[in-house]
Design a protein around this motif. Structure first.
Motif, mmCIF file in Angstrom:
data_model
loop_
_atom_site.group_PDB
_atom_site.id
_atom_site.type_symbol
_atom_site.label_atom_id
_atom_site.label_comp_id
_atom_site.label_asym_id
_atom_site.label_seq_id
_atom_site.Cartn_x
_atom_site.Cartn_y
_atom_site.Cartn_z
ATOM 1 N N GLY A 89 -65.778 13.523 -76.050
ATOM 2 C CA GLY A 89 -64.966 14.921 -76.264
ATOM 3 C C GLY A 89 -64.693 15.533 -75.032
ATOM 4 N N ASP A 90 -64.804 14.773 -73.819
ATOM 5 C CA ASP A 90 -64.395 15.469 -72.491
ATOM 6 C C ASP A 90 -63.150 14.571 -72.076
ATOM 7 N N LEU A 101 -50.486 19.486 -56.771
ATOM 8 C CA LEU A 101 -51.489 18.641 -57.669
ATOM 9 C C LEU A 101 -52.132 19.645 -58.670
ATOM 10 N N TRP A 102 -51.513 19.413 -59.812
ATOM 11 C CA TRP A 102 -52.199 20.161 -60.925
ATOM 12 C C TRP A 102 -53.485 19.280 -61.578
ATOM 13 N N ILE A 103 -54.676 19.941 -61.820
ATOM 14 C CA ILE A 103 -55.543 19.183 -62.687
ATOM 15 C C ILE A 103 -56.144 19.922 -63.630
ATOM 16 N N ALA A 104 -56.575 19.467 -64.805
ATOM 17 C CA ALA A 104 -57.097 20.295 -65.812
ATOM 18 C C ALA A 104 -58.434 19.369 -66.318
ATOM 19 N N ALA A 105 -59.478 19.859 -66.429
ATOM 20 C CA ALA A 105 -60.705 19.102 -66.808
ATOM 21 C C ALA A 105 -61.243 19.859 -68.171
ATOM 22 N N ILE A 106 -61.372 19.133 -69.255
ATOM 23 C CA ILE A 106 -61.565 19.802 -70.406
ATOM 24 C C ILE A 106 -62.784 19.362 -71.136
ATOM 25 N N ASP A 107 -63.476 20.349 -72.026
ATOM 26 C CA ASP A 107 -64.769 19.831 -72.429
ATOM 27 C C ASP A 107 -64.720 20.211 -74.045
ATOM 28 N N GLY A 108 -64.462 19.263 -74.682
ATOM 29 C CA GLY A 108 -64.011 19.883 -76.054
ATOM 30 C C GLY A 108 -65.630 20.156 -76.816
ATOM 31 N N ALA A 115 -64.363 16.597 -81.162
ATOM 32 C CA ALA A 115 -64.157 17.329 -79.880
ATOM 33 C C ALA A 115 -63.042 16.871 -78.928
ATOM 34 N N ARG A 116 -62.827 15.227 -79.078
ATOM 35 C CA ARG A 116 -61.730 14.700 -78.377
ATOM 36 C C ARG A 116 -60.475 15.083 -78.983
ATOM 37 N N ALA A 117 -60.314 15.402 -80.216
ATOM 38 C CA ALA A 117 -58.927 16.120 -80.764
ATOM 39 C C ALA A 117 -58.660 17.443 -79.998
ATOM 40 N N ALA A 118 -59.910 18.202 -80.231
ATOM 41 C CA ALA A 118 -59.718 19.689 -79.392
ATOM 42 C C ALA A 118 -59.239 19.490 -77.961
ATOM 43 N N ALA A 119 -60.020 18.436 -77.380
ATOM 44 C CA ALA A 119 -59.698 18.347 -75.729
ATOM 45 C C ALA A 119 -58.541 17.777 -75.752
ATOM 46 N N GLU A 120 -57.787 17.080 -76.343
ATOM 47 C CA GLU A 120 -56.319 16.238 -76.374
ATOM 48 C C GLU A 120 -55.322 17.416 -76.784
ATOM 49 N N VAL A 121 -55.627 18.295 -77.705
ATOM 50 C CA VAL A 121 -54.790 19.460 -77.794
ATOM 51 C C VAL A 121 -54.486 20.420 -76.499
ATOM 52 N N ALA A 145 -53.762 27.682 -79.062
ATOM 53 C CA ALA A 145 -53.659 26.229 -79.707
ATOM 54 C C ALA A 145 -54.943 25.791 -80.549
ATOM 55 N N LEU A 146 -55.890 26.229 -79.917
ATOM 56 C CA LEU A 146 -56.988 25.880 -80.587
ATOM 57 C C LEU A 146 -57.947 26.564 -81.597
ATOM 58 N N ARG A 147 -57.091 27.655 -82.105
ATOM 59 C CA ARG A 147 -57.774 28.669 -82.946
ATOM 60 C C ARG A 147 -58.383 27.733 -84.203
ATOM 61 N N ASP A 148 -57.842 27.122 -84.795
ATOM 62 C CA ASP A 148 -58.424 26.077 -85.819
ATOM 63 C C ASP A 148 -59.301 25.053 -85.594
ATOM 64 N N SER A 149 -59.650 24.909 -84.386
ATOM 65 C CA SER A 149 -60.566 23.771 -84.036
ATOM 66 C C SER A 149 -61.936 24.148 -83.622
ATOM 67 N N ARG A 150 -62.549 22.986 -83.016
ATOM 68 C CA ARG A 150 -63.952 23.531 -82.401
ATOM 69 C C ARG A 150 -63.909 24.269 -81.040
ATOM 70 N N GLY A 151 -62.864 24.245 -80.499
ATOM 71 C CA GLY A 151 -62.582 25.008 -79.303
ATOM 72 C C GLY A 151 -62.900 23.962 -78.172
ATOM 73 N N ALA A 152 -62.538 24.507 -76.811
ATOM 74 C CA ALA A 152 -63.066 23.781 -75.791
ATOM 75 C C ALA A 152 -62.968 24.681 -74.447
ATOM 76 N N ALA A 153 -63.788 24.378 -73.582
ATOM 77 C CA ALA A 153 -63.750 24.763 -72.409
ATOM 78 C C ALA A 153 -62.909 24.062 -71.393
ATOM 79 N N CYS A 154 -62.342 24.731 -70.292
ATOM 80 C CA CYS A 154 -61.078 24.070 -69.589
ATOM 81 C C CYS A 154 -61.123 24.810 -68.245
ATOM 82 N N SER A 155 -60.957 24.248 -67.320
ATOM 83 C CA SER A 155 -60.729 24.701 -66.012
ATOM 84 C C SER A 155 -59.558 23.982 -65.398
ATOM 85 N N ILE A 156 -58.662 24.932 -64.653
ATOM 86 C CA ILE A 156 -57.300 24.292 -64.107
ATOM 87 C C ILE A 156 -57.260 24.669 -62.975
ATOM 88 N N ALA A 157 -56.699 23.820 -62.030
ATOM 89 C CA ALA A 157 -56.464 24.146 -60.589
ATOM 90 C C ALA A 157 -55.196 23.551 -59.938
#
Length: 262
Positions: A89-90, A101-108, A115-121, A145-157
């Motif tokens: 799910g990560d 350099l752009w990085i997004a780390a996501i935890d569905g 969980a992976r489906a939410a993370a990929e969205v 975009a994640l309104r109807d999903s499990r949701g996800a945590a995300c940090s972007i740099a």
């Protein structure tokens, strides 16, 4: 690809296998057995930059760049992840735009395919929008975009290599730290919440200078903050750091993912 005015070639190779559990060891040509790792060691010697993305149980992706003349090097990036289920799910997304350099780390939310489906969205939105440079608005788009999903945590740099600063913001439980060349950590904590479910306060952008030999590390909450091998290994390669953080600090009961840029 072009870096400044210098032309280069970028090659991305992906396999859909079990994932290279010890990529740093393979690149150093130290894996035992039928020649495993010799090819990777040769590739490492032949190129200017070498990125690794390993999802254990899913895939290994290598991205290499070679330029026609000397260029200012950009940080190499290593992603190492493993899940309780396959797929994990990560997730992580890395984008290079000029000197940024752009990085997004996501935890569905949770683990497994949903969980992976939410993370990929979230990753798709981040990839499409990161170059817009408004990091809170990117997170707001992911939230919608994640309104109807499990949701996800995300940090972007956004690491601006020309200006020598990194800007970061996040929502949820994905930690981000910047280490200087001596291993001293500067935390860049996200705000509480879960994108798609709740965002209590607007995420705040934190800007931190990046001195020479800086290392940027993201970790989902499946990576323990109590065991931090980075300070002792801060001079090692990005792939070595990612491999060791996952080996030493990954929790047995959760998906875990580490992103290292140095």
């Amino acid at each position: 690809v072009v870096r400044g005015v210098v032309a280069g070639v970028e090659v991305e190779a992906t396999d859909r296998g079990t994932g290279l559990v010890e990529p740093a060891t393979a690149i150093a040509a130290m894996l035992p057995g039928k020649g495993l790792g010799v090819g990777l060691a040769g590739v490492r010697r032949a190129v200017d930059e070498f990125d690794v993305d390993v999802r254990i149980g899913e895939s290994t992706t290598l991205t290499v760049r070679r330029f026609a003349a000397p260029v200012r090097s950009q940080p190499e990036v290593a992603v190492m992840g493993r899940g309780l289920d396959v797929p994990s799910g990560d997730h992580a997304v890395v984008v290079r735009r000029g000197d940024v350099l752009w990085i997004a780390a996501i935890d569905g939310g949770g683990h497994g395919p949903e969980a992976r489906a939410a993370a990929e969205v979230a990753g798709d939105v981040a990839r499409a929008r990161m170059a817009d440079e408004d990091l809170p608005e990117v997170l707001a788009d992911i939230h919608r975009a994640l309104r109807d999903s499990r949701g996800a945590a995300c940090s972007i740099a956004a690491w601006d290599l020309g200006a020598g600063v990194v800007r970061m913001c996040g929502v949820g439980n994905v930690a981000a730290r910047l280490y200087d060349g001596r291993g001293q950590a500067h935390a860049m904590p996200p705000v509480a919440g879960l994108l798609g479910v709740r965002m209590q306060v607007p995420p705040r952008v934190r800007e931190t200078p990046t001195p020479l030999r800086s290392v940027l590390v993201f970790a989902t909450d499946g990576v323990s903050t109590r065991a931090d091998p980075v300070p002792a290994l801060v001079q090692r390669s990005a792939v070595h750091l990612a491999q060791e953080v996952l080996r030493v600090a990954a929790k047995d009961h959760d998906d875990a993912l580490v992103v290292v840029a140095r």
